[in-house]
Design a protein around this motif. Structure first.
Motif, PDB file in Angstrom:
ATOM      1  N   ARG A 689       0.846  -1.182  -0.027  1.00 44.48           N
ATOM      2  CA  ARG A 689      -0.040  -0.107   0.001  1.00 44.48           C
ATOM      3  C   ARG A 689       0.881   1.268   0.060  1.00 44.48           C
ATOM      4  N   VAL A 690       0.357   2.331  -0.415  1.00 48.79           N
ATOM      5  CA  VAL A 690       1.090   3.765  -0.588  1.00 48.79           C
ATOM      6  C   VAL A 690       0.073   4.725   0.070  1.00 48.79           C
ATOM      7  N   GLY A 691      -0.962   4.427   0.914  1.00 48.00           N
ATOM      8  CA  GLY A 691      -1.754   5.302   1.239  1.00 48.00           C
ATOM      9  C   GLY A 691      -2.927   4.542   2.235  1.00 48.00           C
ATOM     10  N   VAL A 692      -3.784   5.339   3.114  1.00 43.53           N
ATOM     11  CA  VAL A 692      -4.540   4.980   3.905  1.00 43.53           C
ATOM     12  C   VAL A 692      -6.137   5.199   3.615  1.00 43.53           C
ATOM     13  N   PRO A 693      -6.881   4.350   4.020  1.00 44.00           N
ATOM     14  CA  PRO A 693      -6.808   3.517   5.165  1.00 44.00           C
ATOM     15  C   PRO A 693      -6.378   2.099   4.805  1.00 44.00           C
ATOM     16  N   LEU A 694      -5.942   1.441   5.957  1.00 47.05           N
ATOM     17  CA  LEU A 694      -5.367   0.318   5.964  1.00 47.05           C
ATOM     18  C   LEU A 694      -5.692  -0.466   7.012  1.00 47.05           C
ATOM     19  N   TYR A 695      -6.337  -1.843   7.043  1.00 42.50           N
ATOM     20  CA  TYR A 695      -6.755  -2.176   8.449  1.00 42.50           C
ATOM     21  C   TYR A 695      -6.124  -3.809   8.520  1.00 42.50           C
ATOM     22  N   LEU A 696      -5.575  -3.943   9.258  1.00 47.36           N
ATOM     23  CA  LEU A 696      -4.694  -5.380   9.562  1.00 47.36           C
ATOM     24  C   LEU A 696      -5.349  -6.102  10.921  1.00 47.36           C
ATOM     25  N   VAL A 697      -5.615  -7.435  10.630  1.00 45.87           N
ATOM     26  CA  VAL A 697      -6.048  -8.104  12.027  1.00 45.87           C
ATOM     27  C   VAL A 697      -5.108  -9.154  11.992  1.00 45.87           C
ATOM     28  N   TYR A 698      -4.216  -9.344  13.205  1.00 46.91           N
ATOM     29  CA  TYR A 698      -3.315 -10.228  13.438  1.00 46.91           C
ATOM     30  C   TYR A 698      -3.901 -11.514  14.436  1.00 46.91           C
ATOM     31  N   PRO A 699      -3.572 -12.564  14.024  1.00 49.13           N
ATOM     32  CA  PRO A 699      -4.127 -13.783  14.847  1.00 49.13           C
ATOM     33  C   PRO A 699      -3.458 -13.922  16.171  1.00 49.13           C
ATOM     34  N   LYS A 700      -3.664 -14.381  17.205  1.00 52.18           N
ATOM     35  CA  LYS A 700      -3.122 -14.632  18.744  1.00 52.18           C
ATOM     36  C   LYS A 700      -1.853 -15.354  18.157  1.00 52.18           C
ATOM     37  N   GLY A 701      -1.036 -15.151  19.119  1.00 47.55           N
ATOM     38  CA  GLY A 701       0.161 -16.024  19.096  1.00 47.55           C
ATOM     39  C   GLY A 701       1.026 -15.720  18.003  1.00 47.55           C
ATOM     40  N   SER A 702       0.887 -16.206  16.684  1.00 48.39           N
ATOM     41  CA  SER A 702       1.861 -15.653  15.513  1.00 48.39           C
ATOM     42  C   SER A 702       1.036 -15.594  14.153  1.00 48.39           C
ATOM     43  N   GLY A 703       1.371 -15.118  13.292  1.00 46.95           N
ATOM     44  CA  GLY A 703       0.877 -15.331  12.130  1.00 46.95           C
ATOM     45  C   GLY A 703       0.788 -14.119  11.235  1.00 46.95           C
ATOM     46  N   GLU A 704       0.618 -13.953   9.989  1.00 49.20           N
ATOM     47  CA  GLU A 704       0.521 -12.798   9.155  1.00 49.20           C
ATOM     48  C   GLU A 704      -0.828 -12.268   9.145  1.00 49.20           C
ATOM     49  N   PRO A 705      -1.052 -11.032   9.101  1.00 47.77           N
ATOM     50  CA  PRO A 705      -2.386 -10.452   9.164  1.00 47.77           C
ATOM     51  C   PRO A 705      -3.241 -10.611   8.132  1.00 47.77           C
ATOM     52  N   VAL A 706      -4.722 -10.536   8.382  1.00 49.71           N
ATOM     53  CA  VAL A 706      -5.550 -10.462   7.280  1.00 49.71           C
ATOM     54  C   VAL A 706      -6.006  -8.994   7.050  1.00 49.71           C
ATOM     55  N   ILE A 707      -5.974  -8.465   5.788  1.00 48.47           N
ATOM     56  CA  ILE A 707      -6.364  -7.052   5.342  1.00 48.47           C
ATOM     57  C   ILE A 707      -7.608  -7.129   5.133  1.00 48.47           C
ATOM     58  N   LEU A 708      -8.368  -5.889   5.679  1.00 46.03           N
ATOM     59  CA  LEU A 708      -9.728  -5.677   5.572  1.00 46.03           C
ATOM     60  C   LEU A 708     -10.090  -4.877   4.543  1.00 46.03           C
ATOM     61  N   PRO A 709     -11.305  -4.768   4.157  1.00 46.91           N
ATOM     62  CA  PRO A 709     -11.432  -3.985   2.917  1.00 46.91           C
ATOM     63  C   PRO A 709     -11.280  -2.372   3.300  1.00 46.91           C
ATOM     64  N   GLN A 710     -11.178  -1.508   2.532  1.00 47.13           N
ATOM     65  CA  GLN A 710     -11.112   0.052   3.078  1.00 47.13           C
ATOM     66  C   GLN A 710     -12.412   0.744   3.683  1.00 47.13           C
ATOM     67  N   LEU A 711     -13.358  -0.043   3.067  1.00 53.60           N
ATOM     68  CA  LEU A 711     -14.736   0.416   3.642  1.00 53.60           C
ATOM     69  C   LEU A 711     -15.612  -0.645   4.522  1.00 53.60           C
ATOM     70  N   LEU A 712     -15.409  -0.428   5.886  1.00 53.52           N
ATOM     71  CA  LEU A 712     -15.615  -1.229   6.919  1.00 53.52           C
ATOM     72  C   LEU A 712     -17.159  -1.389   7.219  1.00 53.52           C
ATOM     73  N   THR A 713     -17.699  -2.437   7.752  1.00 52.51           N
ATOM     74  CA  THR A 713     -18.701  -2.429   8.565  1.00 52.51           C
ATOM     75  C   THR A 713     -18.719  -3.147   9.874  1.00 52.51           C
ATOM     76  N   GLU A 714     -19.370  -2.515  11.177  1.00 55.96           N
ATOM     77  CA  GLU A 714     -19.128  -3.258  12.381  1.00 55.96           C
ATOM     78  C   GLU A 714     -19.329  -4.641  12.335  1.00 55.96           C
ATOM     79  N   GLY A 715     -19.984  -5.389  11.592  1.00 60.65           N
ATOM     80  CA  GLY A 715     -20.101  -6.943  11.363  1.00 60.65           C
ATOM     81  C   GLY A 715     -19.007  -7.301  10.859  1.00 60.65           C
ATOM     82  N   LEU A 716     -18.376  -6.863   9.836  1.00 60.99           N
ATOM     83  CA  LEU A 716     -17.268  -7.305   9.107  1.00 60.99           C
ATOM     84  C   LEU A 716     -16.039  -7.285  10.120  1.00 60.99           C
ATOM     85  N   VAL A 717     -15.666  -6.204  10.927  1.00 63.77           N
ATOM     86  CA  VAL A 717     -14.718  -6.124  12.079  1.00 63.77           C
ATOM     87  C   VAL A 717     -15.072  -7.084  12.957  1.00 63.77           C
ATOM     88  N   ILE A 718     -16.201  -7.361  13.520  1.00 65.15           N
ATOM     89  CA  ILE A 718     -16.425  -8.470  14.377  1.00 65.15           C
ATOM     90  C   ILE A 718     -16.139  -9.755  14.208  1.00 65.15           C
TER      91      ILE A 718
END
Length: 726
Positions: A689-718
């Motif tokens: 990426r070269v700009g924002v927004p960027l949303y990353l969710v890292y799993p517990k313990g270790s591992g690479e993050p999941v990249i979420l879409p630029q437009l979020l919803t509460e349900g998607l984040v949960i």
């Protein structure tokens, strides 16, 4: 000791001095300097300098683990070390003898660098009239770029005291052997013959000679002295021959774009610990440089080392066009919609004028996109870690845009007119001219483009790893996509004919649509306050009053001119008011260091919603939280990113989200890019990426993050948080 013995010892001591004994003549002495990430000092190969001779003095860099400096050609990014000498009269310094560099891959980029400890020897010529027995001081001002994930320019002034001795000087007891070893291993000519030949999209480099006959060439690599002759990241395919080898290189700018093609290809051929200087000339690849096939396969490299580089230009341009289309639906663009609507309604029933307006808007978008892209490419080529949206990281630019938006709003409110007479507007026939539509396109890009939309991320990530012309082609696709809806509408008479006929309602609509522009000016003022603090904000607000006063005076002058009355005085007062406003902005920006600017979000906590707070982000913080068994969500944001703020106000707040974070033992981290931050820029680049927004969710313990879409919803984040927890 008797007087006779003393007189016997003195001549021996004088003889030792003249012969250059380091202890009695004063051995070479230097004091290391700490620059932050490097320990720097001057060291000598010899313990003394001989009149008429040459002494090798090296700039020693002891580099902090994980960091690196750069070779003479830094590769795709970086800057070479530079040394400016201050020497006694008659003493002269030659060029740096550059050791063979290491290959350093950063994402899709390839740099040529040094790590650990490196010595950069320089031959110092001693004048023949140098006085034996004297001690001289050699001074060097060294400047270098030291990088990890971020780059920091550092410099040091280092000195070396060196005695002038007669005869053959001894090697420096501490550094003599290391400098000699560096000189011995440095690339040198070895009688190799080299030719190059451009075959379509492949540049063939053939090297033959005794040192290569029967040698293991499996690790061969060509380091060019010029950064423009080849593309650095692609692998250099090797073909063996009975007398040498042939490398298949990807031609760079000098071969593909420059009018005058190179007449030589100079650099270093490195293989298996040996390195040779070569200068290739155009010619036919000799048979003895090939025919034996490729060397045995080397161990496979980790996948993804060139992530994003295989996207290809056609697909990147297509993605950029789609990203530009979607960008019109992003919240970033909403403040500019009023300007588009006002421009469209003005000429809805004049097909020819509507088309001209559409083309003018297109020109404004394309020109501004390409100017911003060109500036971004140039700044990044200089080693700065900046990304898309960099213009709104400058307080001066933000202040200027806030005042410009205020002027646009005042113009739409009828305080003054640009491109139309007062009577014309009053009759409902006025509107934005060609210049107004061009300005609308330019402002739309400046305010809206800093945010990224779906499809944009991959396209821009590809663009910024390519040569400038290919990068600009991708940005052109983005501009065309962004402008397409308005241009298509301007060329669609059937759609335009559905709008009501011109009348007084147009003036009312235009003035009503001014209020989103006032809101935009206020928002930019708030962004400015986040970047600078209260004192510069006060200066900006005062400048806003002066700009409004100047606009009113200008409108008054227009009315007096139409009425045949003197308009010179209001015009002059308006100009003076604008000058005073500009001076206030400059003074405000200068006061930033002294102002009590708010702490950046990377060092403070910020509320993200009821009961949910965002902690300061850092790569180390992410690793530590993962190690504790926590789920980590990182919000890369900026105050000037409207899409980011919409997501924070909708998807990243609310009791359901708070409960989900608690149940999943999750932590929200925020990386605020409102101000320029090289660490954040590097993290964005790591994920393409070269700009924002960027949303990353890292799993517990270790591992690479999941990249979420630029437009979020509460349900998607949960859902993402719960999945990472499981």
């Amino acid at each position: 000791m008797s007087l006779r013995k003393l007189f016997a010892v003195v001549p021996a001591l004088m003889g030792a001095l003249l012969l250059g004994a380091p202890l009695l003549a004063g051995a070479a002495k230097a004091e290391p300097v700490q620059t932050g990430h490097i320990e720097v000092e001057l060291v000598s190969q010899e313990a003394g300098a001989v009149p008429g001779g040459v002494v090798y003095v090296a700039l020693r860099q002891k580099i902090q683990p994980g960091w690196h400096t750069y070779w003479r050609n830094p590769g795709d990014a970086g800057d070479a070390t530079k040394i400016v000498w201050t020497l006694p009269a008659g003493w002269t310094a030659g060029d740096i003898v550059w050791p063979t560099p290491e290959k350093s891959r950063v994402g899709p980029l390839l740099d040529f660098a040094y790590t650990g400890e490196v010595l950069l020897p320089v031959p110092i010529t001693v004048p023949a009239n140098a006085q034996v027995g004297s001690v001289v001081t050699l001074k060097a001002a060294a400047a270098f770029l030291v990088c990890e994930q971020v780059c920091v320019p550092e410099d040091a002034v280092v000195t070396l005291t060196l005695p002038v001795v007669a005869g053959m000087p001894q090697a420096d007891p501490k550094w003599g052997a290391k400098v000699a070893d560096t000189l011995a291993k440095a690339p040198k000519p070895a009688g190799l013959k080299a030719v190059f030949e451009l075959r379509g999209s492949v540049l063939k480099l053939a090297v033959t000679g005794a040192p290569l006959k029967g040698a293991d060439v499996s690790g061969a690599f060509f380091y060019p002295y010029s950064g423009k002759v080849i593309e650095h990241p692609p692998e250099q395919a090797i073909e063996r021959g009975p007398e040498g080898l042939t490398l298949s290189l990807t031609p760079g700018y000098d071969f593909t774009q420059a009018e005058a093609k190179p007449t030589e290809l100079a650099g270093v051929l490195a293989l298996n610990g040996a390195a040779y200087e070569i200068t290739a000339t155009p010619g036919t690849i000799p048979a003895e440089a090939g025919g034996l096939g490729a060397p045995p396969a080397a161990p496979a490299k980790a996948a993804g080392s060139a992530q994003g580089a295989s996207l290809g230009l056609p697909l990147a341009v297509a993605f950029a066009f789609l990203g530009g289309l979607v960008l019109n639906l992003m919240p970033c663009v909403f403040p500019i919609l009023s300007m588009k609507a006002a421009s469209l309604t003005t000429h809805a029933h004049h097909a020819g004028k509507a088309r001209v307006q559409g083309l003018a808007f297109l020109a404004g978008v394309v020109v501004t996109f390409l100017l911003l892209a060109g500036l971004l490419i140039a700044v990044r080529a200089g080693g700065a870690a900046v990304g898309w949206g960099f213009q709104l990281q400058s307080p001066v630019v933000v202040a200027g845009l806030a005042l410009l938006m205020l002027l646009v709003a005042l113009n739409m409110s009828g305080v003054f007119e640009v491109g139309a007479s007062v009577q014309g507007v009053g009759a409902g026939a006025g509107g934005n001219g060609v210049g107004g539509s061009f300005l609308t396109g330019a402002l739309a890009v400046l305010v809206a483009a800093p945010c990224t939309a779906p499809f944009m991320a991959g396209a821009l990530g590809y663009a910024l790893t390519q040569p400038p012309l290919l990068s600009l082609a991708v940005f052109l696709g983005l501009a065309l996509g962004f402008a397409a809806p308005f241009v298509i509408l301007a060329f669609a008479p059937a759609l335009l004919s559905r709008l009501p006929r011109p009348g007084p309602w147009m003036d009312v609509l235009k003035k009503g649509l001014a209020f989103p522009m006032y809101a935009t000016a206020a928002w930019l003022a708030w962004v400015y306050s986040q970047q600078t603090g209260s004192i510069p904000l006060a200066a900006l607000l005062a400048a806003s009053v002066l700009v409004a006063f100047a606009a009113w005076l200008y409108g008054l002058a227009q009315a007096r001119s139409i009425a045949g009355k003197g308009a010179a005085v209001p015009f002059v007062l308006a100009a003076l008011s604008l000058v005073a406003a500009a001076a206030l902005v400059v003074l405000g920006v200068r006061a930033v260091p002294a102002a009590s600017a708010p702490a950046a979000a990377t060092t403070a906590q910020a509320p993200a919603g009821p009961g949910l707070s965002a902690e300061a982000w850092s790569p180390e913080k992410v690793a530590a939280l993962q190690a504790e068994g926590k789920v980590v969500m990182v919000d890369f944001t900026a105050d000037w990113c409207v899409t980011c703020k919409v997501n924070e106000g909708t998807a990243l707040k609310g009791q359901r989200l708070v409960d989900a974070f608690k149940a999943s033992d999750a932590v929200l981290l925020r990386a605020d890019w409102t101000k320029r931050d090289a660490t954040i820029a590097a993290a964005l680049a790591e994920h393409g990426r070269v700009g924002v927004p960027l949303y990353l969710v890292y799993p517990k313990g270790s591992g690479e993050p999941v990249i979420l879409p630029q437009l979020l919803t509460e349900g998607l984040v949960i859902e993402a948080i719960e999945k990472a927890a499981s």
